[in-house]
Scaffold this motif. Structure first.
Motif, PDB file in Angstrom:
ATOM      1  N   MET A  93       1.068  -1.582  -0.189  1.00 52.80           N
ATOM      2  CA  MET A  93      -0.447  -0.170  -0.246  1.00 52.80           C
ATOM      3  C   MET A  93       0.925   1.502  -0.361  1.00 52.80           C
ATOM      4  O   MET A  93       1.158   1.722   0.651  1.00 52.80           O
ATOM      5  N   GLY A  94       1.514   1.107  -1.482  1.00 50.31           N
ATOM      6  CA  GLY A  94       2.458   2.525  -1.583  1.00 50.31           C
ATOM      7  C   GLY A  94       1.759   4.232  -1.129  1.00 50.31           C
ATOM      8  O   GLY A  94       2.721   4.975  -0.811  1.00 50.31           O
ATOM      9  N   ARG A  95       0.845   3.886  -1.331  1.00 50.08           N
ATOM     10  CA  ARG A  95       0.127   5.437  -1.302  1.00 50.08           C
ATOM     11  C   ARG A  95       0.139   5.786   0.902  1.00 50.08           C
ATOM     12  O   ARG A  95       0.282   6.914   0.776  1.00 50.08           O
ATOM     13  N   LEU A  96       0.389   4.606   1.261  1.00 54.56           N
ATOM     14  CA  LEU A  96      -0.027   5.001   2.788  1.00 54.56           C
ATOM     15  C   LEU A  96       1.662   4.541   3.444  1.00 54.56           C
ATOM     16  O   LEU A  96       1.061   4.270   4.476  1.00 54.56           O
ATOM     17  N   GLY A  97       2.344   4.762   2.692  1.00 58.03           N
ATOM     18  CA  GLY A  97       3.713   4.502   2.949  1.00 58.03           C
ATOM     19  C   GLY A  97       4.394   3.224   3.699  1.00 58.03           C
ATOM     20  O   GLY A  97       5.067   2.738   4.575  1.00 58.03           O
ATOM     21  N   GLN A 125       5.165   0.366   8.210  1.00 58.55           N
ATOM     22  CA  GLN A 125       5.663   0.978   7.672  1.00 58.55           C
ATOM     23  C   GLN A 125       6.772  -0.185   6.384  1.00 58.55           C
ATOM     24  O   GLN A 125       6.983  -1.286   6.491  1.00 58.55           O
ATOM     25  N   SER A 126       6.966   0.283   5.114  1.00 59.79           N
ATOM     26  CA  SER A 126       7.574  -0.333   4.383  1.00 59.79           C
ATOM     27  C   SER A 126       9.542  -0.224   4.587  1.00 59.79           C
ATOM     28  O   SER A 126       9.167   0.133   5.115  1.00 59.79           O
TER      29      SER A 126
END
Length: 129
Positions: A93-97, A125-126
């Motif tokens: 969920m890249g847009r949420l980091g 978190q990524s």
């Protein structure tokens, strides 16, 4: 290990003074024969135990969902619980980091019996390179 102080503290915090949790005389006449810890207290303690497993600590951005939760067995004063967590799914969920991690969670007592179970979805978190 679940204590009377844990249950009384949770009752005070939540406002849930149900007699099955707080009145020994009343609970003695209940089918369980004794006081029972609040199910949500046990789930709350389990969330802390899950953090102690080490793979979520410092990475969780949000607790997003509890799915298909089952309260299977009572937890009594003096019972000791632990958590088993298994990763079922991950979704970026890249847009949420970060990403969504779905966990199968089982709360187990000292007799290795599952007292609660279901799934939790947590946003983490990524990993940064």
């Amino acid at each position: 290990t679940i204590t009377e102080a844990d249950v009384v503290g949770f009752a005070a915090l939540s406002g849930d003074w149900n007699s099955i949790h707080t009145d020994a005389q009343h609970a003695a006449g209940h089918p369980f024969g004794q006081r029972v810890a609040h199910g949500l207290l046990i789930m709350s303690i389990a969330s802390g135990l899950a953090m102690r497993l080490g793979f979520l600590e410092g990475t969780v951005l949000a607790f997003r969902e509890i799915g298909n939760w089952k309260f299977s067995l009572p937890v009594f004063f003096g019972d000791t619980i632990r958590v088993r967590a298994t990763v079922l799914d991950t979704k970026p969920m890249g847009r949420l980091g970060g990403g969504m991690v779905t966990l199968k969670v089982e709360i187990v007592n000292q007799d290795d019996r599952v007292v609660q179970r279901g799934s939790w979805c947590v946003l983490v978190q990524s990993h940064e390179a």
